[in-house]
Design a protein around this motif. Structure first.
Motif, PDB file in Angstrom:
ATOM      1  N   UNK A 198       0.788  -1.231   0.000  1.00 53.33           N
ATOM      2  CA  UNK A 198       0.000   0.000   0.000  1.00 53.33           C
ATOM      3  C   UNK A 198       0.824   1.288   0.000  1.00 53.33           C
ATOM      4  N   UNK A 199       2.075   1.237   0.441  1.00 58.19           N
ATOM      5  CA  UNK A 199       2.916   2.431   0.512  1.00 58.19           C
ATOM      6  C   UNK A 199       4.052   2.358  -0.491  1.00 58.19           C
ATOM      7  N   UNK A 200       4.330   3.482  -1.132  1.00 50.79           N
ATOM      8  CA  UNK A 200       5.511   3.593  -1.976  1.00 50.79           C
ATOM      9  C   UNK A 200       6.614   4.268  -1.183  1.00 50.79           C
ATOM     10  N   UNK A 201       7.822   4.199  -1.693  1.00 49.53           N
ATOM     11  CA  UNK A 201       8.955   4.874  -1.055  1.00 49.53           C
ATOM     12  C   UNK A 201       9.016   6.320  -1.526  1.00 49.53           C
ATOM     13  N   UNK A 202       9.570   7.181  -0.721  1.00 50.85           N
ATOM     14  CA  UNK A 202       9.750   8.577  -1.094  1.00 50.85           C
ATOM     15  C   UNK A 202      10.771   8.678  -2.229  1.00 50.85           C
ATOM     16  N   UNK A 203      10.555   9.637  -3.103  1.00 47.48           N
ATOM     17  CA  UNK A 203      11.487   9.891  -4.208  1.00 47.48           C
ATOM     18  C   UNK A 203      11.739  11.394  -4.263  1.00 47.48           C
TER      19      UNK A 203
END
Length: 110
Positions: A56-61
Motif C-alpha cells: 500500500x505504501x511507496x517509497x519517497x522519491x
C-alpha cells in the motif's frame, strides 16, 4: 565520414546516463497517490491498474533522477515493477515470482 547516433555507439551504461533527469518531490504516501505525482512530475502517462496488488505504501522519491531510477526507487519492495511502453508511457506491473522445481524426497537405501 559517417556520423552515428549517440545511442548507437554508447554502451548501455552510457545510454542510461543520457536519459533526461526530472526533479522529483514525492513523499512516502499511498502508492496510488505517489504514482500519480511521479507521473505528473515526469510528464508521462502511467497505467497503474496493477498497483492494487502492490504494497500500500511507496517509497519517497526526491531529487533529480531519470524516470527509470525514480520508478525503481518508488516501487522497491512493493511487489510491483514497471514496463516502459515508450519514452512517454509506463505500465506498473506485478512482479512475477520465479518458480523453482519441486524438491523431491531422496530415495531411501534398501
Amino acid at each position: 565520414m559517417a556520423i552515428l547516433a549517440v545511442a548507437a555507439i554508447l554502451p548501455a551504461a552510457g545510454r542510461a546516463a543520457a536519459e533526461p533527469l526530472h526533479a522529483f518531490n514525492v513523499p512516502q504516501q499511498p502508492l496510488a497517490t505517489a504514482l500519480v505525482q511521479l507521473a505528473v512530475q515526469a510528464g508521462v502517462s502511467m497505467s497503474s491498474r496493477a498497483a492494487s496488488g502492490c504494497a500500500p505504501q511507496g517509497h519517497a522519491v526526491f531529487g533529480r533522477l531519470s524516470l527509470q531510477a525514480a520508478l525503481t526507487r518508488l516501487l522497491d519492495g512493493t511487489g510491483c515493477t514497471y514496463r516502459m511502453i515508450d519514452p512517454r508511457a509506463v505500465e506498473v506491473v506485478a512482479v512475477v515470482a520465479a518458480t523453482s522445481p519441486p524438491i523431491l524426497p531422496r530415495a531411501q537405501p534398501r
